[in-house]
Scaffold this motif. Structure first.
Motif, mmCIF file in Angstrom:
data_model
loop_
_atom_site.group_PDB
_atom_site.id
_atom_site.type_symbol
_atom_site.label_atom_id
_atom_site.label_comp_id
_atom_site.label_asym_id
_atom_site.label_seq_id
_atom_site.Cartn_x
_atom_site.Cartn_y
_atom_site.Cartn_z
ATOM 1 N N ALA A 2 -4.033 -33.647 -19.796
ATOM 2 C CA ALA A 2 -2.924 -34.611 -19.803
ATOM 3 C C ALA A 2 -2.966 -35.403 -21.101
ATOM 4 O O ALA A 2 -4.008 -35.479 -21.759
ATOM 5 N N GLY A 49 5.160 -26.672 -13.656
ATOM 6 C CA GLY A 49 4.007 -26.225 -14.432
ATOM 7 C C GLY A 49 2.743 -26.168 -13.591
ATOM 8 O O GLY A 49 1.983 -25.186 -13.646
ATOM 9 N N LEU A 50 2.526 -27.217 -12.795
ATOM 10 C CA LEU A 50 1.309 -27.248 -11.966
ATOM 11 C C LEU A 50 1.328 -26.125 -10.931
ATOM 12 O O LEU A 50 0.314 -25.444 -10.708
ATOM 13 N N LEU A 99 -3.473 -26.019 -18.950
ATOM 14 C CA LEU A 99 -2.164 -26.651 -18.764
ATOM 15 C C LEU A 99 -2.067 -27.898 -19.637
ATOM 16 O O LEU A 99 -2.941 -28.768 -19.576
ATOM 17 N N ALA A 138 0.638 -22.890 -12.688
ATOM 18 C CA ALA A 138 -0.788 -22.724 -13.036
ATOM 19 C C ALA A 138 -1.573 -22.251 -11.814
ATOM 20 O O ALA A 138 -2.372 -21.300 -11.886
ATOM 21 N N ALA A 149 -3.059 -30.652 -8.693
ATOM 22 C CA ALA A 149 -3.962 -30.831 -9.845
ATOM 23 C C ALA A 149 -5.413 -30.698 -9.399
ATOM 24 O O ALA A 149 -6.226 -30.064 -10.084
ATOM 25 N N VAL A 186 -6.514 -28.835 -16.736
ATOM 26 C CA VAL A 186 -5.413 -29.729 -17.102
ATOM 27 C C VAL A 186 -5.790 -30.616 -18.285
ATOM 28 O O VAL A 186 -6.841 -31.257 -18.285
ATOM 29 N N LEU A 227 0.381 -36.878 -14.768
ATOM 30 C CA LEU A 227 1.012 -35.618 -14.381
ATOM 31 C C LEU A 227 2.192 -35.900 -13.449
ATOM 32 O O LEU A 227 2.294 -36.971 -12.863
ATOM 33 N N GLY A 259 3.364 -30.396 -17.255
ATOM 34 C CA GLY A 259 2.581 -30.709 -16.048
ATOM 35 C C GLY A 259 3.404 -31.406 -14.991
ATOM 36 O O GLY A 259 2.919 -32.281 -14.284
ATOM 37 N N GLU A 297 0.021 -31.247 -20.697
ATOM 38 C CA GLU A 297 1.069 -32.194 -20.293
ATOM 39 C C GLU A 297 1.129 -33.322 -21.316
ATOM 40 O O GLU A 297 0.124 -33.945 -21.610
#
Ligand SMILES: Cc1cc2nc3c(=O)[nH]c(=O)nc-3n(C[C@H](O)[C@H](O)[C@H](O)COP(=O)(O)OP(=O)(O)OC[C@H]3O[C@@H](n4cnc5c(N)ncnc54)[C@H](O)[C@@H]3O)c2cc1C
Length: 468
Positions: A246, A13-14, A35, A17, A236, A244, A42, A9, A37
Protein backbone atom coordinates in the motif's frame (compact mmCIF):
# COMPACT_ATOMS: atom_id res chain seq x y z
CA UNK A 1 8.10 -19.05 -10.30
CA UNK A 2 5.84 -16.85 -12.44
CA UNK A 3 5.41 -13.28 -11.23
CA UNK A 4 2.11 -11.46 -11.40
CA UNK A 5 1.68 -7.79 -10.52
CA UNK A 6 -1.81 -6.55 -9.73
CA UNK A 7 -2.17 -2.77 -9.90
CA UNK A 8 -5.00 -1.31 -7.77
CA UNK A 9 -6.00 -2.34 -4.27
CA UNK A 10 -9.73 -1.74 -4.50
CA UNK A 11 -12.12 -4.67 -4.34
CA UNK A 12 -11.39 -5.68 -7.95
CA UNK A 13 -7.62 -5.80 -7.46
CA UNK A 14 -7.72 -7.56 -4.10
CA UNK A 15 -10.26 -10.11 -5.31
CA UNK A 16 -8.19 -10.64 -8.46
CA UNK A 17 -5.00 -11.20 -6.41
CA UNK A 18 -6.75 -13.76 -4.28
CA UNK A 19 -8.34 -15.43 -7.33
CA UNK A 20 -4.97 -15.66 -9.14
CA UNK A 21 -3.48 -17.46 -6.13
CA UNK A 22 -6.49 -19.80 -5.86
CA UNK A 23 -6.49 -20.55 -9.58
CA UNK A 24 -2.71 -21.12 -9.63
CA UNK A 25 -3.01 -23.55 -6.73
CA UNK A 26 -5.76 -25.50 -8.43
CA UNK A 27 -3.75 -25.68 -11.69
CA UNK A 28 -0.54 -26.59 -9.85
CA UNK A 29 1.28 -23.49 -11.12
CA UNK A 30 3.77 -21.68 -8.86
CA UNK A 31 2.94 -17.97 -8.83
CA UNK A 32 4.06 -14.99 -6.79
CA UNK A 33 1.61 -12.10 -6.67
CA UNK A 34 2.45 -8.49 -5.79
CA UNK A 35 -0.35 -5.96 -5.42
CA UNK A 36 0.37 -2.24 -5.67
CA UNK A 37 -2.05 0.30 -4.21
CA UNK A 38 -1.43 4.02 -4.56
CA UNK A 39 -3.31 5.03 -1.41
CA UNK A 40 -2.05 4.26 2.06
CA UNK A 41 -5.38 2.54 2.75
CA UNK A 42 -6.73 -0.37 0.73
CA UNK A 43 -10.29 -0.54 -0.58
CA UNK A 44 -10.62 2.20 -3.22
CA UNK A 45 -14.27 3.29 -3.17
CA UNK A 46 -15.00 0.91 -0.29
CA UNK A 47 -14.46 2.82 2.93
CA UNK A 48 -16.30 2.58 6.22
CA UNK A 49 -15.82 5.21 8.89
CA UNK A 50 -16.79 4.66 12.52
CA UNK A 51 -17.35 7.48 15.00
CA UNK A 52 -19.39 7.68 18.22
CA UNK A 53 -21.17 4.42 17.36
CA UNK A 54 -22.20 5.64 13.89
CA UNK A 55 -21.00 3.55 10.94
CA UNK A 56 -20.92 5.68 7.80
CA UNK A 57 -20.37 3.93 4.49
CA UNK A 58 -18.39 6.40 2.39
CA UNK A 59 -18.93 4.25 -0.72
CA UNK A 60 -21.11 1.16 -1.12
CA UNK A 61 -23.58 0.09 1.55
CA UNK A 62 -23.61 -3.56 0.63
CA UNK A 63 -24.29 -6.11 -2.07
CA UNK A 64 -27.40 -7.90 -3.27
CA UNK A 65 -27.86 -11.66 -3.07
CA UNK A 66 -29.39 -11.88 -6.55
CA UNK A 67 -25.89 -12.68 -7.83
CA UNK A 68 -23.80 -15.23 -5.94
CA UNK A 69 -20.22 -13.98 -6.38
CA UNK A 70 -19.73 -11.91 -3.22
CA UNK A 71 -21.46 -14.35 -0.89
CA UNK A 72 -19.33 -17.11 -2.45
CA UNK A 73 -16.18 -15.04 -1.88
CA UNK A 74 -17.09 -14.52 1.78
CA UNK A 75 -17.55 -18.30 2.06
CA UNK A 76 -14.12 -18.86 0.53
CA UNK A 77 -12.67 -16.42 3.05
CA UNK A 78 -14.34 -18.56 5.76
CA UNK A 79 -16.06 -15.41 7.03
CA UNK A 80 -19.71 -16.44 6.79
CA UNK A 81 -20.38 -15.48 10.46
CA UNK A 82 -19.26 -11.93 9.61
CA UNK A 83 -22.07 -11.49 7.06
CA UNK A 84 -24.93 -9.17 7.92
CA UNK A 85 -28.31 -9.51 6.23
CA UNK A 86 -30.46 -6.38 5.92
CA UNK A 87 -33.51 -6.09 8.16
CA UNK A 88 -36.78 -7.45 6.76
CA UNK A 89 -38.34 -4.00 7.13
CA UNK A 90 -35.80 -2.68 4.63
CA UNK A 91 -37.56 -4.50 1.76
CA UNK A 92 -39.91 -1.51 1.55
CA UNK A 93 -38.50 1.16 -0.74
CA UNK A 94 -40.00 4.57 -1.40
CA UNK A 95 -39.97 7.05 -4.20
CA UNK A 96 -40.50 10.76 -3.54
CA UNK A 97 -42.93 11.93 -6.16
CA UNK A 98 -45.62 14.59 -6.30
CA UNK A 99 -44.08 16.07 -3.16
CA UNK A 100 -44.67 12.93 -1.05
CA UNK A 101 -43.06 9.60 -0.22
CA UNK A 102 -44.83 6.68 -1.89
CA UNK A 103 -43.95 3.01 -1.40
CA UNK A 104 -42.71 1.23 -4.51
CA UNK A 105 -45.07 -1.61 -5.38
CA UNK A 106 -43.65 -5.04 -4.57
CA UNK A 107 -46.12 -7.18 -6.55
CA UNK A 108 -48.61 -6.75 -9.43
CA UNK A 109 -51.57 -6.13 -7.08
CA UNK A 110 -49.83 -3.37 -5.13
CA UNK A 111 -48.75 -1.92 -8.48
CA UNK A 112 -52.40 -1.67 -9.55
CA UNK A 113 -53.30 0.01 -6.24
CA UNK A 114 -50.23 2.26 -6.08
CA UNK A 115 -50.60 5.92 -6.99
CA UNK A 116 -47.02 6.44 -8.16
CA UNK A 117 -48.22 6.22 -11.78
CA UNK A 118 -51.49 7.68 -13.04
CA UNK A 119 -54.08 5.29 -14.51
CA UNK A 120 -52.92 6.37 -17.94
CA UNK A 121 -49.28 5.66 -16.99
CA UNK A 122 -50.21 2.22 -15.65
CA UNK A 123 -52.17 1.34 -18.81
CA UNK A 124 -49.26 2.48 -20.96
CA UNK A 125 -46.90 0.31 -18.93
CA UNK A 126 -49.23 -2.71 -19.14
CA UNK A 127 -49.48 -2.23 -22.93
CA UNK A 128 -45.82 -3.27 -23.12
CA UNK A 129 -47.11 -6.82 -23.24
CA UNK A 130 -48.54 -6.21 -26.73
CA UNK A 131 -45.77 -4.15 -28.32
CA UNK A 132 -43.66 -5.65 -31.11
CA UNK A 133 -40.07 -6.59 -30.31
CA UNK A 134 -37.48 -3.92 -31.13
CA UNK A 135 -34.59 -4.42 -33.53
CA UNK A 136 -31.77 -6.51 -32.11
CA UNK A 137 -28.24 -5.14 -31.89
CA UNK A 138 -29.16 -1.44 -31.51
CA UNK A 139 -27.32 0.26 -28.65
CA UNK A 140 -30.28 2.19 -27.26
CA UNK A 141 -30.18 4.55 -24.31
CA UNK A 142 -32.10 3.53 -21.20
CA UNK A 143 -34.48 6.46 -21.77
CA UNK A 144 -35.12 5.54 -25.42
CA UNK A 145 -35.92 1.98 -24.47
CA UNK A 146 -38.22 2.90 -21.58
CA UNK A 147 -40.09 5.52 -23.63
CA UNK A 148 -40.55 3.00 -26.43
CA UNK A 149 -41.77 0.16 -24.26
CA UNK A 150 -43.09 1.51 -20.96
CA UNK A 151 -43.92 5.16 -21.57
CA UNK A 152 -42.77 8.58 -20.37
CA UNK A 153 -44.30 8.32 -16.92
CA UNK A 154 -42.55 5.04 -16.07
CA UNK A 155 -39.30 6.64 -17.22
CA UNK A 156 -39.83 9.70 -15.05
CA UNK A 157 -41.15 8.08 -11.87
CA UNK A 158 -39.52 4.64 -11.83
CA UNK A 159 -36.54 4.25 -14.15
CA UNK A 160 -34.93 7.66 -13.78
CA UNK A 161 -34.70 7.33 -9.97
CA UNK A 162 -33.49 3.72 -10.29
CA UNK A 163 -30.75 4.83 -12.73
CA UNK A 164 -29.73 7.52 -10.27
CA UNK A 165 -29.80 5.03 -7.38
CA UNK A 166 -27.50 2.51 -9.05
CA UNK A 167 -25.28 4.55 -11.38
CA UNK A 168 -25.89 8.13 -10.21
CA UNK A 169 -26.45 8.29 -13.95
CA UNK A 170 -28.62 9.93 -16.59
CA UNK A 171 -30.88 7.46 -18.44
CA UNK A 172 -30.77 9.70 -21.53
CA UNK A 173 -27.13 8.71 -22.13
CA UNK A 174 -26.80 5.37 -20.31
CA UNK A 175 -26.58 2.34 -22.61
CA UNK A 176 -29.37 -0.13 -21.87
CA UNK A 177 -27.37 -3.12 -23.12
CA UNK A 178 -24.35 -2.25 -20.96
CA UNK A 179 -26.18 -1.03 -17.82
CA UNK A 180 -29.13 -3.42 -17.75
CA UNK A 181 -28.15 -6.37 -19.96
CA UNK A 182 -30.90 -8.53 -18.47
CA UNK A 183 -33.55 -6.14 -19.80
CA UNK A 184 -32.06 -6.32 -23.30
CA UNK A 185 -32.02 -10.10 -23.02
CA UNK A 186 -35.68 -10.24 -21.90
CA UNK A 187 -36.84 -8.27 -24.92
CA UNK A 188 -34.70 -10.18 -27.39
CA UNK A 189 -35.42 -13.64 -26.01
CA UNK A 190 -39.06 -13.32 -25.00
CA UNK A 191 -40.32 -10.46 -27.17
CA UNK A 192 -40.86 -8.03 -24.28
CA UNK A 193 -40.10 -7.15 -20.70
CA UNK A 194 -43.34 -8.28 -19.08
CA UNK A 195 -43.51 -11.43 -21.21
CA UNK A 196 -39.91 -12.19 -20.25
CA UNK A 197 -40.49 -11.64 -16.54
CA UNK A 198 -43.57 -13.89 -16.59
CA UNK A 199 -41.66 -16.58 -18.50
CA UNK A 200 -38.76 -16.42 -16.04
CA UNK A 201 -41.16 -16.62 -13.11
CA UNK A 202 -42.70 -19.74 -14.67
CA UNK A 203 -39.27 -21.30 -15.21
CA UNK A 204 -38.20 -20.47 -11.65
CA UNK A 205 -41.39 -22.06 -10.30
CA UNK A 206 -40.85 -25.18 -12.40
CA UNK A 207 -37.31 -25.39 -10.99
CA UNK A 208 -38.70 -25.09 -7.45
CA UNK A 209 -37.46 -21.52 -6.94
CA UNK A 210 -40.16 -19.17 -5.72
CA UNK A 211 -40.18 -15.39 -5.58
CA UNK A 212 -40.90 -12.63 -8.07
CA UNK A 213 -38.55 -12.14 -11.02
CA UNK A 214 -37.18 -8.66 -11.39
CA UNK A 215 -35.70 -6.99 -14.44
CA UNK A 216 -34.06 -4.47 -12.13
CA UNK A 217 -31.53 -5.07 -9.37
CA UNK A 218 -33.86 -7.15 -7.11
CA UNK A 219 -32.58 -9.34 -4.25
CA UNK A 220 -31.84 -8.72 -0.59
CA UNK A 221 -29.00 -6.44 0.54
CA UNK A 222 -26.16 -7.89 2.58
CA UNK A 223 -23.06 -6.40 4.12
CA UNK A 224 -20.43 -7.28 6.71
CA UNK A 225 -20.99 -6.77 10.43
CA UNK A 226 -18.43 -3.95 10.73
CA UNK A 227 -19.28 -2.43 7.35
CA UNK A 228 -18.28 -3.12 3.74
CA UNK A 229 -14.61 -2.30 4.46
CA UNK A 230 -14.48 -5.51 6.48
CA UNK A 231 -14.61 -7.39 3.18
CA UNK A 232 -11.47 -5.52 2.12
CA UNK A 233 -9.72 -6.32 5.43
CA UNK A 234 -10.64 -10.00 5.13
CA UNK A 235 -9.40 -10.20 1.55
CA UNK A 236 -6.13 -8.45 2.37
CA UNK A 237 -5.59 -10.68 5.40
CA UNK A 238 -6.12 -13.78 3.24
CA UNK A 239 -3.16 -12.91 0.98
CA UNK A 240 0.33 -14.17 1.80
CA UNK A 241 2.45 -11.75 3.80
CA UNK A 242 4.31 -9.27 1.62
CA UNK A 243 1.81 -9.49 -1.25
CA UNK A 244 0.27 -6.06 -0.69
CA UNK A 245 2.27 -2.86 -1.05
CA UNK A 246 0.00 0.00 0.00
CA UNK A 247 1.11 3.58 -0.56
CA UNK A 248 2.89 2.43 -3.72
CA UNK A 249 1.67 3.81 -7.06
CA UNK A 250 2.55 2.17 -10.35
CA UNK A 251 3.98 4.98 -12.43
CA UNK A 252 5.04 3.36 -15.70
CA UNK A 253 4.63 0.12 -17.56
CA UNK A 254 7.43 -0.98 -19.80
CA UNK A 255 7.79 -3.98 -22.03
CA UNK A 256 10.83 -6.00 -20.94
CA UNK A 257 11.50 -8.85 -23.38
CA UNK A 258 8.49 -11.16 -23.14
CA UNK A 259 7.52 -9.75 -19.78
CA UNK A 260 6.68 -6.41 -18.16
CA UNK A 261 8.52 -4.04 -15.93
CA UNK A 262 6.40 -1.97 -13.54
CA UNK A 263 8.06 1.19 -12.30
CA UNK A 264 6.72 2.48 -9.01
CA UNK A 265 6.41 6.15 -7.99
CA UNK A 266 9.19 5.57 -5.44
CA UNK A 267 11.53 4.48 -8.23
CA UNK A 268 11.53 0.71 -7.87
CA UNK A 269 11.18 -1.77 -10.73
CA UNK A 270 9.06 -4.90 -10.46
CA UNK A 271 9.37 -7.52 -13.19
CA UNK A 272 6.19 -9.33 -14.09
CA UNK A 273 5.23 -12.17 -16.40
CA UNK A 274 1.69 -10.83 -16.24
CA UNK A 275 0.14 -7.56 -15.13
CA UNK A 276 -3.49 -7.22 -14.04
CA UNK A 277 -4.65 -3.61 -14.08
CA UNK A 278 -7.54 -3.07 -11.67
CA UNK A 279 -7.52 0.71 -11.53
CA UNK A 280 -10.18 3.15 -12.74
CA UNK A 281 -10.10 3.48 -16.54
CA UNK A 282 -8.49 6.93 -16.48
CA UNK A 283 -5.58 5.60 -14.39
CA UNK A 284 -5.22 2.63 -16.73
CA UNK A 285 -5.16 5.17 -19.60
CA UNK A 286 -2.24 6.99 -18.00
CA UNK A 287 -0.26 3.76 -17.63
CA UNK A 288 -1.00 2.41 -21.11
CA UNK A 289 -1.02 5.41 -23.42
CA UNK A 290 2.74 5.17 -23.90
CA UNK A 291 2.32 1.61 -25.21
CA UNK A 292 -0.72 2.30 -27.39
CA UNK A 293 -1.97 5.86 -27.78
CA UNK A 294 -5.38 4.87 -29.13
CA UNK A 295 -5.88 2.49 -26.20
CA UNK A 296 -5.10 5.35 -23.84
CA UNK A 297 -7.72 7.53 -25.59
CA UNK A 298 -10.36 4.81 -25.41
CA UNK A 299 -9.77 4.22 -21.71
CA UNK A 300 -9.72 7.92 -20.92
CA UNK A 301 -13.04 8.33 -22.74
CA UNK A 302 -14.94 6.22 -20.17
CA UNK A 303 -16.83 8.99 -18.36
CA UNK A 304 -17.16 9.19 -14.59
CA UNK A 305 -19.62 11.21 -12.51
CA UNK A 306 -18.75 12.85 -9.20
CA UNK A 307 -20.72 12.22 -6.02
CA UNK A 308 -20.76 13.40 -2.44
CA UNK A 309 -21.89 11.11 0.35
CA UNK A 310 -23.42 12.87 3.32
CA UNK A 311 -24.16 10.80 6.44
CA UNK A 312 -26.30 12.40 9.15
CA UNK A 313 -27.32 10.99 12.53
CA UNK A 314 -30.26 12.07 14.68
CA UNK A 315 -31.79 11.28 18.02
CA UNK A 316 -34.56 8.88 16.94
CA UNK A 317 -37.30 10.46 19.00
CA UNK A 318 -36.76 13.85 17.33
CA UNK A 319 -37.99 12.43 14.03
CA UNK A 320 -41.68 12.80 13.29
CA UNK A 321 -41.81 10.10 10.60
CA UNK A 322 -40.72 6.47 11.11
CA UNK A 323 -37.80 5.38 8.92
CA UNK A 324 -39.70 2.23 8.02
CA UNK A 325 -37.84 0.97 4.99
CA UNK A 326 -34.74 1.10 2.84
CA UNK A 327 -35.09 4.79 2.06
CA UNK A 328 -36.18 6.66 -1.04
CA UNK A 329 -35.08 7.81 -4.46
CA UNK A 330 -36.20 10.99 -6.20
CA UNK A 331 -37.11 11.49 -9.87
CA UNK A 332 -35.23 14.32 -11.56
CA UNK A 333 -38.55 16.03 -12.32
CA UNK A 334 -39.04 16.76 -8.60
CA UNK A 335 -36.16 19.25 -8.78
CA UNK A 336 -34.62 18.16 -5.46
CA UNK A 337 -30.87 18.34 -4.82
CA UNK A 338 -30.25 14.90 -3.33
CA UNK A 339 -30.57 11.74 -5.43
CA UNK A 340 -32.18 9.99 -2.51
CA UNK A 341 -31.75 8.96 1.08
CA UNK A 342 -30.75 5.57 2.49
CA UNK A 343 -32.05 4.87 5.95
CA UNK A 344 -28.83 3.14 6.92
CA UNK A 345 -29.78 2.19 10.48
CA UNK A 346 -33.13 0.79 9.30
CA UNK A 347 -31.28 -1.36 6.74
CA UNK A 348 -28.60 -2.55 9.21
CA UNK A 349 -29.56 -1.79 12.81
CA UNK A 350 -25.96 -1.70 14.06
CA UNK A 351 -25.07 1.34 11.92
CA UNK A 352 -26.22 3.75 14.69
CA UNK A 353 -26.02 3.62 18.48
CA UNK A 354 -29.14 2.82 20.46
CA UNK A 355 -31.76 5.59 20.33
CA UNK A 356 -30.12 7.19 17.28
CA UNK A 357 -30.72 6.82 13.52
CA UNK A 358 -28.38 7.21 10.57
CA UNK A 359 -29.35 8.44 7.09
CA UNK A 360 -27.01 8.48 4.07
CA UNK A 361 -27.60 10.88 1.17
CA UNK A 362 -25.97 10.98 -2.26
CA UNK A 363 -25.54 14.40 -3.86
CA UNK A 364 -24.33 15.10 -7.39
CA UNK A 365 -24.04 12.34 -9.97
CA UNK A 366 -24.90 13.07 -13.58
CA UNK A 367 -27.87 15.15 -12.41
CA UNK A 368 -26.10 17.86 -10.39
CA UNK A 369 -22.32 17.33 -10.74
CA UNK A 370 -21.64 20.95 -9.71
CA UNK A 371 -23.06 20.39 -6.22
CA UNK A 372 -20.11 18.16 -5.31
CA UNK A 373 -17.92 21.29 -5.36
CA UNK A 374 -19.82 22.85 -2.45
CA UNK A 375 -17.85 22.97 0.79
CA UNK A 376 -18.70 20.66 3.69
CA UNK A 377 -20.87 23.21 5.48
CA UNK A 378 -22.86 24.00 2.33
CA UNK A 379 -23.35 20.31 1.49
CA UNK A 380 -24.55 19.63 5.00
CA UNK A 381 -26.99 22.53 4.89
CA UNK A 382 -28.24 21.36 1.49
CA UNK A 383 -28.88 17.87 2.86
CA UNK A 384 -30.62 19.25 5.95
CA UNK A 385 -32.87 21.41 3.76
CA UNK A 386 -33.71 18.43 1.57
CA UNK A 387 -34.43 16.17 4.57
CA UNK A 388 -36.64 18.90 5.98
CA UNK A 389 -38.54 19.09 2.68
CA UNK A 390 -38.88 15.34 2.10
CA UNK A 391 -39.07 13.88 5.63
CA UNK A 392 -39.94 16.91 7.73
CA UNK A 393 -36.73 16.56 9.76
CA UNK A 394 -35.96 19.91 11.40
CA UNK A 395 -33.84 18.63 14.29
CA UNK A 396 -30.12 19.36 14.66
CA UNK A 397 -28.09 16.29 13.61
CA UNK A 398 -25.98 14.72 16.36
CA UNK A 399 -23.51 13.23 13.85
CA UNK A 400 -22.39 14.34 10.38
CA UNK A 401 -19.84 13.17 7.83
CA UNK A 402 -19.23 14.50 4.33
CA UNK A 403 -17.19 12.62 1.74
CA UNK A 404 -16.51 13.61 -1.86
CA UNK A 405 -15.59 11.39 -4.80
CA UNK A 406 -14.43 13.50 -7.76
CA UNK A 407 -14.85 10.50 -10.08
CA UNK A 408 -17.21 8.23 -8.19
CA UNK A 409 -18.86 5.94 -10.68
CA UNK A 410 -17.99 5.06 -14.29
CA UNK A 411 -20.83 5.57 -16.75
CA UNK A 412 -21.62 2.98 -19.36
CA UNK A 413 -22.95 5.41 -21.93
CA UNK A 414 -24.29 4.53 -25.39
CA UNK A 415 -21.29 3.18 -27.32
CA UNK A 416 -19.77 1.52 -24.22
CA UNK A 417 -20.02 -1.98 -25.70
CA UNK A 418 -18.25 -0.95 -28.89
CA UNK A 419 -15.57 0.95 -26.98
CA UNK A 420 -15.04 -2.05 -24.72
CA UNK A 421 -14.63 -4.39 -27.70
CA UNK A 422 -11.90 -2.13 -29.12
CA UNK A 423 -10.23 -1.82 -25.72
CA UNK A 424 -10.18 -5.61 -25.33
CA UNK A 425 -8.80 -6.12 -28.79
CA UNK A 426 -5.96 -3.66 -28.19
CA UNK A 427 -5.19 -4.97 -24.70
CA UNK A 428 -5.08 -8.50 -26.14
CA UNK A 429 -2.40 -7.38 -28.60
CA UNK A 430 -0.13 -6.17 -25.78
CA UNK A 431 0.25 -9.69 -24.39
CA UNK A 432 0.53 -10.55 -20.71
CA UNK A 433 -1.62 -7.59 -19.72
CA UNK A 434 -5.17 -7.91 -18.39
CA UNK A 435 -7.83 -5.38 -17.43
CA UNK A 436 -10.16 -5.54 -14.45
CA UNK A 437 -12.09 -3.06 -12.35
CA UNK A 438 -15.55 -1.59 -12.44
CA UNK A 439 -15.13 0.47 -15.61
CA UNK A 440 -15.93 -2.34 -18.02
CA UNK A 441 -18.28 -5.20 -17.11
CA UNK A 442 -20.42 -3.92 -14.25
CA UNK A 443 -20.15 -1.43 -11.42
CA UNK A 444 -21.57 -3.35 -8.47
CA UNK A 445 -19.59 -5.13 -5.78
CA UNK A 446 -21.04 -8.35 -7.20
CA UNK A 447 -19.77 -7.47 -10.67
CA UNK A 448 -16.26 -6.84 -9.29
CA UNK A 449 -16.19 -10.13 -7.37
CA UNK A 450 -17.73 -12.02 -10.30
CA UNK A 451 -15.12 -10.71 -12.70
CA UNK A 452 -12.09 -11.36 -10.49
CA UNK A 453 -11.91 -15.17 -11.10
CA UNK A 454 -12.47 -14.55 -14.83
CA UNK A 455 -9.50 -12.17 -14.82
CA UNK A 456 -7.48 -14.73 -12.85
CA UNK A 457 -8.31 -17.42 -15.43
CA UNK A 458 -7.08 -15.13 -18.21
CA UNK A 459 -3.86 -14.40 -16.30
CA UNK A 460 -3.18 -18.10 -15.72
CA UNK A 461 -4.07 -19.02 -19.32
CA UNK A 462 -1.62 -16.33 -20.43
CA UNK A 463 1.15 -17.62 -18.16
CA UNK A 464 0.63 -21.23 -19.20
CA UNK A 465 0.36 -20.27 -22.88
CA UNK A 466 3.67 -18.42 -22.63
CA UNK A 467 5.50 -21.45 -21.22
CA UNK A 468 4.13 -23.93 -23.79
C1 LIG B 1 -20.69 6.50 -3.41
C2 LIG B 1 -20.69 5.10 -3.97
C3 LIG B 1 -21.70 4.23 -3.59
C4 LIG B 1 -21.72 2.92 -4.09
N1 LIG B 1 -22.69 2.06 -3.66
C5 LIG B 1 -22.66 0.77 -4.05
C6 LIG B 1 -23.53 -0.19 -3.45
O1 LIG B 1 -24.29 0.12 -2.53
N2 LIG B 1 -23.44 -1.47 -3.88
C7 LIG B 1 -22.57 -1.87 -4.84
O2 LIG B 1 -22.55 -3.05 -5.20
N3 LIG B 1 -21.68 -0.99 -5.40
C8 LIG B 1 -21.71 0.30 -5.02
N4 LIG B 1 -20.79 1.19 -5.53
C9 LIG B 1 -19.82 0.72 -6.54
C10 LIG B 1 -18.64 -0.04 -5.93
O3 LIG B 1 -18.27 0.54 -4.72
C11 LIG B 1 -17.45 0.02 -6.87
O4 LIG B 1 -17.82 -0.40 -8.16
C12 LIG B 1 -16.27 -0.84 -6.43
O5 LIG B 1 -15.94 -0.61 -5.10
C13 LIG B 1 -15.11 -0.56 -7.38
O6 LIG B 1 -13.98 -1.30 -7.01
P1 LIG B 1 -12.68 -1.32 -7.95
O7 LIG B 1 -11.65 -2.05 -7.23
O8 LIG B 1 -13.06 -1.78 -9.31
O9 LIG B 1 -12.29 0.22 -8.14
P2 LIG B 1 -11.76 1.27 -7.06
O10 LIG B 1 -12.47 1.08 -5.78
O11 LIG B 1 -11.84 2.59 -7.73
O12 LIG B 1 -10.24 0.86 -6.82
C14 LIG B 1 -9.22 1.16 -7.73
C15 LIG B 1 -7.93 1.34 -6.94
O13 LIG B 1 -6.86 1.52 -7.84
C16 LIG B 1 -5.93 2.39 -7.20
N5 LIG B 1 -5.00 2.94 -8.22
C17 LIG B 1 -5.28 3.76 -9.25
N6 LIG B 1 -4.18 4.02 -9.96
C18 LIG B 1 -3.16 3.35 -9.37
C19 LIG B 1 -1.78 3.23 -9.66
N7 LIG B 1 -1.21 3.86 -10.70
N8 LIG B 1 -1.02 2.45 -8.84
C20 LIG B 1 -1.57 1.80 -7.78
N9 LIG B 1 -2.88 1.91 -7.47
C21 LIG B 1 -3.68 2.65 -8.26
C22 LIG B 1 -6.82 3.43 -6.56
O14 LIG B 1 -6.12 4.15 -5.57
C23 LIG B 1 -7.95 2.56 -6.03
O15 LIG B 1 -7.72 2.15 -4.70
C24 LIG B 1 -20.73 2.51 -5.03
C25 LIG B 1 -19.72 3.40 -5.42
C26 LIG B 1 -19.69 4.68 -4.89
C27 LIG B 1 -18.59 5.61 -5.29
Amino acid sequence: MAKVVVIGGGLSGLAAARAVLDEARSRGVAVQVSLLERDAVLGGKIRTSREDGFVCEEGPNGFLDNKPATLALVERLEARPRLLKSEDGARRRYVFTGGALKPLPEDPMSFVLSDILSIRGKLRLAAEMFLPQGTAGVDESVAQFVRRRLGDEALDKLIDPMSAGIYAGDPAVMSLASCFPKVTMLEQQFGGLLKGMLAMQKMAKAAGREGPQSAGPGGVLWSMRSGTAELIDLLAASLPEGTVQAGTAAEELERFGASWRVRTADGRDLDADAVALATPAYDAARLLRGRDERLGELLYAVPYVPAAVVCVGYVAEQLTRPLDGFGFLIPRSEGRRILGSLWSSSIFANRAPSGRVLLTQIVGGARNPELVDLDDGELLQLVRDELSWTLGIRAEPCYTKVVRWARAIPQYVVGHGQRLAEIQQRVGRLGGLFLGGNAYHGISINDCTHHAPILAGQVLDGLQGATQ
